[in-house]
Design a protein around this motif. Structure first.
Motif, PDB file in Angstrom:
ATOM      1  N   ILE A 172       0.854  -1.179   0.000  1.00 42.62           N
ATOM      2  CA  ILE A 172       0.000   0.000   0.000  1.00 42.62           C
ATOM      3  C   ILE A 172       0.894   1.234   0.000  1.00 42.62           C
ATOM      4  CG2 ILE A 172      -1.675   1.316   1.363  1.00 42.62           C
ATOM      5  CD1 ILE A 172      -2.840  -1.370   2.238  1.00 42.62           C
ATOM      6  N   GLY A 173       0.548   2.177  -0.858  1.00 43.24           N
ATOM      7  CA  GLY A 173       1.336   3.392  -0.994  1.00 43.24           C
ATOM      8  C   GLY A 173       2.258   3.368  -2.197  1.00 43.24           C
ATOM      9  N   ASP A 174       2.570   2.155  -2.712  1.00 47.33           N
ATOM     10  CA  ASP A 174       3.390   2.067  -3.921  1.00 47.33           C
ATOM     11  C   ASP A 174       2.568   2.536  -5.117  1.00 47.33           C
ATOM     12  OD1 ASP A 174       5.555   1.047  -2.605  1.00 47.33           O
ATOM     13  OD2 ASP A 174       5.314  -1.011  -3.316  1.00 47.33           O
ATOM     14  N   THR A 175       3.247   3.127  -6.077  1.00 46.93           N
ATOM     15  CA  THR A 175       2.603   3.490  -7.331  1.00 46.93           C
ATOM     16  C   THR A 175       3.027   2.456  -8.359  1.00 46.93           C
ATOM     17  OG1 THR A 175       2.626   5.813  -6.749  1.00 46.93           O
ATOM     18  CG2 THR A 175       2.336   5.283  -9.070  1.00 46.93           C
ATOM     19  N   ILE A 176       2.037   1.857  -9.005  1.00 48.40           N
ATOM     20  CA  ILE A 176       2.326   0.801  -9.976  1.00 48.40           C
ATOM     21  C   ILE A 176       1.745   1.169 -11.334  1.00 48.40           C
ATOM     22  CG2 ILE A 176       2.430  -1.014  -8.224  1.00 48.40           C
ATOM     23  CD1 ILE A 176      -0.366  -1.911  -9.156  1.00 48.40           C
ATOM     24  N   GLN A 177       2.300   0.550 -12.342  1.00 53.83           N
ATOM     25  CA  GLN A 177       1.738   0.646 -13.686  1.00 53.83           C
ATOM     26  C   GLN A 177       1.356  -0.765 -14.097  1.00 53.83           C
ATOM     27  OE1 GLN A 177       4.270   2.233 -16.754  1.00 53.83           O
ATOM     28  NE2 GLN A 177       2.653   2.136 -18.270  1.00 53.83           N
ATOM     29  N   ILE A 178       0.103  -0.929 -14.484  1.00 56.15           N
ATOM     30  CA  ILE A 178      -0.377  -2.216 -14.973  1.00 56.15           C
ATOM     31  C   ILE A 178      -0.325  -2.159 -16.493  1.00 56.15           C
ATOM     32  CG2 ILE A 178      -2.317  -3.818 -15.071  1.00 56.15           C
ATOM     33  CD1 ILE A 178      -3.184  -2.708 -12.339  1.00 56.15           C
ATOM     34  N   ILE A 217      -2.805   1.393 -16.838  1.00 57.30           N
ATOM     35  CA  ILE A 217      -3.119   2.309 -15.749  1.00 57.30           C
ATOM     36  C   ILE A 217      -1.882   2.545 -14.894  1.00 57.30           C
ATOM     37  CG2 ILE A 217      -3.928   0.399 -14.332  1.00 57.30           C
ATOM     38  CD1 ILE A 217      -5.857   2.254 -12.994  1.00 57.30           C
ATOM     39  N   ILE A 218      -1.725   3.771 -14.431  1.00 55.83           N
ATOM     40  CA  ILE A 218      -0.724   4.121 -13.429  1.00 55.83           C
ATOM     41  C   ILE A 218      -1.495   4.687 -12.246  1.00 55.83           C
ATOM     42  CG2 ILE A 218       1.223   5.586 -12.817  1.00 55.83           C
ATOM     43  CD1 ILE A 218       2.035   5.616 -15.739  1.00 55.83           C
ATOM     44  N   ALA A 219      -1.297   4.076 -11.076  1.00 56.90           N
ATOM     45  CA  ALA A 219      -2.055   4.509  -9.908  1.00 56.90           C
ATOM     46  C   ALA A 219      -1.333   4.099  -8.631  1.00 56.90           C
ATOM     47  CB  ALA A 219      -3.457   3.908  -9.928  1.00 56.90           C
ATOM     48  N   GLU A 220      -1.712   4.765  -7.548  1.00 57.27           N
ATOM     49  CA  GLU A 220      -1.157   4.444  -6.230  1.00 57.27           C
ATOM     50  C   GLU A 220      -2.069   3.432  -5.554  1.00 57.27           C
ATOM     51  OE1 GLU A 220      -0.665   6.666  -1.991  1.00 57.27           O
ATOM     52  OE2 GLU A 220       0.043   7.767  -3.759  1.00 57.27           O
ATOM     53  N   ALA A 233      -8.754  -9.293  -0.085  1.00 54.57           N
ATOM     54  CA  ALA A 233      -8.752 -10.706  -0.443  1.00 54.57           C
ATOM     55  C   ALA A 233      -9.156 -10.916  -1.896  1.00 54.57           C
ATOM     56  CB  ALA A 233      -9.707 -11.482   0.459  1.00 54.57           C
ATOM     57  N   PHE A 234      -9.981 -10.019  -2.448  1.00 60.95           N
ATOM     58  CA  PHE A 234     -10.491 -10.191  -3.792  1.00 60.95           C
ATOM     59  C   PHE A 234      -9.920  -9.208  -4.797  1.00 60.95           C
ATOM     60  CE2 PHE A 234     -13.829 -11.675  -0.910  1.00 60.95           C
ATOM     61  CZ  PHE A 234     -13.981 -12.970  -1.366  1.00 60.95           C
ATOM     62  N   TYR A 235      -9.537  -8.026  -4.345  1.00 57.34           N
ATOM     63  CA  TYR A 235      -9.137  -6.986  -5.301  1.00 57.34           C
ATOM     64  C   TYR A 235      -8.155  -6.008  -4.672  1.00 57.34           C
ATOM     65  CZ  TYR A 235     -12.590  -4.446  -2.607  1.00 57.34           C
ATOM     66  OH  TYR A 235     -13.289  -3.878  -1.567  1.00 57.34           O
ATOM     67  N   ILE A 236      -7.552  -5.215  -5.550  1.00 56.34           N
ATOM     68  CA  ILE A 236      -6.682  -4.118  -5.142  1.00 56.34           C
ATOM     69  C   ILE A 236      -7.393  -2.831  -5.524  1.00 56.34           C
ATOM     70  CG2 ILE A 236      -4.483  -2.959  -5.616  1.00 56.34           C
ATOM     71  CD1 ILE A 236      -3.296  -5.675  -6.153  1.00 56.34           C
ATOM     72  N   SER A 237      -7.469  -1.887  -4.604  1.00 54.09           N
ATOM     73  CA  SER A 237      -8.035  -0.586  -4.961  1.00 54.09           C
ATOM     74  C   SER A 237      -6.885   0.404  -5.104  1.00 54.09           C
ATOM     75  CB  SER A 237      -9.066  -0.114  -3.946  1.00 54.09           C
ATOM     76  OG  SER A 237      -8.478   0.045  -2.686  1.00 54.09           O
ATOM     77  N   MET A 238      -6.974   1.205  -6.164  1.00 55.08           N
ATOM     78  CA  MET A 238      -5.920   2.146  -6.496  1.00 55.08           C
ATOM     79  C   MET A 238      -6.544   3.497  -6.816  1.00 55.08           C
ATOM     80  SD  MET A 238      -3.768  -0.347  -9.023  1.00 55.08           S
ATOM     81  CE  MET A 238      -5.193  -0.796  -9.988  1.00 55.08           C
ATOM     82  N   VAL A 298       6.470   2.012 -10.040  1.00 52.54           N
ATOM     83  CA  VAL A 298       6.955   3.295 -10.533  1.00 52.54           C
ATOM     84  C   VAL A 298       7.613   4.049  -9.383  1.00 52.54           C
ATOM     85  CG1 VAL A 298       6.265   5.452 -11.631  1.00 52.54           C
ATOM     86  CG2 VAL A 298       5.087   3.333 -12.224  1.00 52.54           C
ATOM     87  N   LYS A 299       8.750   4.622  -9.640  1.00 49.19           N
ATOM     88  CA  LYS A 299       9.446   5.412  -8.621  1.00 49.19           C
ATOM     89  C   LYS A 299       8.620   6.647  -8.274  1.00 49.19           C
ATOM     90  CE  LYS A 299      13.378   3.135  -8.500  1.00 49.19           C
ATOM     91  NZ  LYS A 299      13.379   2.036  -7.645  1.00 49.19           N
TER      92      LYS A 299
END
Length: 179
Positions: free
Chosen positions: A118-124, A131-134, A140-145, A168-169
């Motif tokens: 949590i808090g990392d910014t990722i690009q899918i 998508i690029i989001a934090e 258990a079922f999903y990631i919210s960004m 993403v840095k």
């Protein structure tokens, strides 16, 4: 004629049951401590830790039930028939709900492999929906960004494992979002 008590007739089973119940408690305590230690070292959110502990306790309880049925003399062939029948019913019911099981399994894999937090910014990397989001929460079922525009994106755990992801840095992201 010798009279026997109920305990005399089932002493071996009662002792074995007591040992299995003690073993259950010990296994639950050990798995809880190990998962919590792993979570603390990897800085995992408490809610995710509790879900993994709950799943492991369920697995231990299933083994307990199997052990008790064997101890009390249920024929192994009957156990196999009952388990296979139950598995068939559950399997048929889960065909329509396979994504739920897939997301739960993926959530457990994400917990232990811990590629991001949590808090990392990722690009899918997805050709249809890149998508690029934090990361706001990992369930258990999903990631919210949350995207730079403030949109809340809910992404299923099973898709997270199927798609390429870059972490993403923060400095890079800040300059990209301000441009």
């Amino acid at each position: 004629m010798m009279t026997t008590t109920l305990f005399d007739d089932y002493a071996r089973e009662a002792i074995a049951t007591g040992i299995v119940l003690i073993l259950l408690v010990v296994l639950r305590v050990i798995t809880t401590k190990l998962v919590r230690r792993y979570a603390r070292l990897s800085q995992t959110v408490e809610r995710r830790t509790n879900l993994v502990i709950k799943y492991l306790h369920l697995l231990i309880n299933i083994f307990l039930i199997i052990a008790l049925t064997i101890i009390w003399g249920v024929d192994a062939k009957d156990i196999i028939i009952a388990v296979s029948s139950l598995a068939t019913v559950v399997g048929v019911a889960m065909v329509a709900q396979w994504s739920i099981l897939s997301n739960i399994t993926s959530g457990i894999i994400l917990f232990f492999s811990y590629p991001f937090k949590i808090g990392d910014t990722i690009q899918i990397h997805d050709k249809d929906f890149s998508i690029i989001a934090e990361i706001d929460d990992i369930g258990a079922f999903y990631i919210s960004m949350i995207t730079k525009e403030g949109e809340l994106v809910i992404y299923p755990n099973s898709l997270v494992l199927q798609k390429g992801i870059s972490i993403v840095k923060t400095e890079f992201l800040s300059s990209e979002f301000t441009d």
